[in-house]
Design a protein around this motif. Structure first.
Motif, mmCIF file in Angstrom:
data_model
loop_
_atom_site.group_PDB
_atom_site.id
_atom_site.type_symbol
_atom_site.label_atom_id
_atom_site.label_comp_id
_atom_site.label_asym_id
_atom_site.label_seq_id
_atom_site.Cartn_x
_atom_site.Cartn_y
_atom_site.Cartn_z
ATOM 1 N N SER A 19 1.275 -4.108 5.647
ATOM 2 C CA SER A 19 0.912 -3.612 4.310
ATOM 3 C C SER A 19 2.103 -2.924 3.649
ATOM 4 O O SER A 19 2.256 -2.996 2.425
ATOM 5 N N LEU A 20 2.955 -2.277 4.434
ATOM 6 C CA LEU A 20 4.162 -1.660 3.872
ATOM 7 C C LEU A 20 5.142 -2.728 3.383
ATOM 8 O O LEU A 20 5.767 -2.582 2.331
ATOM 9 N N VAL A 21 5.267 -3.802 4.147
ATOM 10 C CA VAL A 21 6.184 -4.880 3.775
ATOM 11 C C VAL A 21 5.752 -5.522 2.457
ATOM 12 O O VAL A 21 6.568 -5.766 1.570
ATOM 13 N N PHE A 22 4.451 -5.776 2.303
ATOM 14 C CA PHE A 22 3.946 -6.454 1.107
ATOM 15 C C PHE A 22 3.570 -5.487 -0.021
ATOM 16 O O PHE A 22 3.197 -5.920 -1.100
ATOM 17 N N ASN A 23 3.624 -4.191 0.274
ATOM 18 C CA ASN A 23 3.259 -3.178 -0.706
ATOM 19 C C ASN A 23 1.818 -3.375 -1.203
ATOM 20 O O ASN A 23 1.541 -3.370 -2.398
ATOM 21 N N VAL A 24 0.928 -3.607 -0.244
ATOM 22 C CA VAL A 24 -0.501 -3.734 -0.517
ATOM 23 C C VAL A 24 -1.242 -2.861 0.486
ATOM 24 O O VAL A 24 -0.650 -2.325 1.422
ATOM 25 N N SER A 25 -2.539 -2.737 0.312
ATOM 26 C CA SER A 25 -3.319 -1.924 1.239
ATOM 27 C C SER A 25 -3.550 -2.682 2.548
ATOM 28 O O SER A 25 -3.442 -3.907 2.605
ATOM 29 N N GLU A 26 -3.887 -1.897 3.589
ATOM 30 C CA GLU A 26 -4.239 -2.534 4.872
ATOM 31 C C GLU A 26 -5.464 -3.430 4.678
ATOM 32 O O GLU A 26 -5.571 -4.482 5.313
ATOM 33 N N TYR A 27 -6.367 -3.008 3.818
ATOM 34 C CA TYR A 27 -7.571 -3.793 3.539
ATOM 35 C C TYR A 27 -7.189 -5.185 3.030
ATOM 36 O O TYR A 27 -7.756 -6.189 3.462
ATOM 37 N N GLU A 28 -6.235 -5.242 2.111
ATOM 38 C CA GLU A 28 -5.772 -6.530 1.574
ATOM 39 C C GLU A 28 -5.178 -7.396 2.683
ATOM 40 O O GLU A 28 -5.417 -8.606 2.728
ATOM 41 N N VAL A 29 -4.428 -6.796 3.592
ATOM 42 C CA VAL A 29 -3.838 -7.545 4.710
ATOM 43 C C VAL A 29 -4.947 -8.108 5.601
ATOM 44 O O VAL A 29 -4.931 -9.289 5.969
ATOM 45 N N ARG A 30 -5.948 -7.255 5.926
ATOM 46 C CA ARG A 30 -7.062 -7.727 6.768
ATOM 47 C C ARG A 30 -7.839 -8.838 6.074
ATOM 48 O O ARG A 30 -8.254 -9.813 6.704
ATOM 49 N N LYS A 31 -8.034 -8.693 4.761
ATOM 50 C CA LYS A 31 -8.771 -9.692 3.995
ATOM 51 C C LYS A 31 -8.034 -11.038 4.040
ATOM 52 O O LYS A 31 -8.658 -12.091 4.249
#
Length: 177
Positions: A160-172
């Protein structure tokens, strides 16, 4: 104005105004009409010049010559030569020349925003759904990269830090892999 310039006049004004200037070729022979159309086009130029990111000196020169061209339309009698020379000085400023000596103080650089890119695709007869396909493609690329980072041992938080998105977005995105 000399005969034979009717379509050049119309297409030039249409490049600024669009279809509102459709079928104005015959108005080229009326000084009043020409001035009205020039005024509309120059106002568009002034608006675009105000959006240019450049040095203060360069911006001052761009503003001065575009506003001087607009002002020359109000002078009586109308002197089309002065108007043309103001536009030529504006062109010189736009391509980076400064003052009365050909000092090149700026280099024009052009780029497209995403919406301009898709407008160009559509204008050239491309698919109006291209933005949808590209977005779909970019999501697939994100998924592929997330999978690769997971295989390298990164956690959802680190991804999520690499993509600058939330962990939720990564899990989704991971669930949809």
């Amino acid at each position: 104005m000399d005969p034979g310039y009717e379509m050049l006049f119309e297409t030039t004004i249409r490049s600024f105004i669009g279809d509102k200037a459709f079928h104005i070729a015959g108005q080229v022979h009326s000084e009043k009409s020409r001035k009205d159309w020039y005024r509309k086009a120059i106002k568009k130029v002034i608006h675009r010049v105000s959006e240019i990111e450049t040095s203060t000196k360069h911006k001052e020169q761009l503003c001065y010559w575009s506003e001087r061209a607009l002002g020359s339309l109000s002078e009586r009698p109308f002197n089309e030569t002065v108007f043309t020379l103001c536009l030529l000085r504006l062109v010189a400023s736009l391509v980076g020349y400064f003052g009365v000596r050909p000092y090149n103080i700026a280099t024009p650089a052009y780029f497209q925003t995403p919406s301009q890119h898709y407008t160009e695709i559509i204008a050239n007869g491309g698919d109006v759904m291209q933005d949808y396909y590209d977005k779909k493609s970019s999501i697939e690329t994100k998924r592929r990269l997330i999978l690769q980072l997971k295989q390298e041992g990164m956690t959802d938080f680190e991804i999520s830090l690499v993509f600058n998105v939330s962990e939720y977005e990564v899990r989704k995105l991971c669930k949809e892999l």
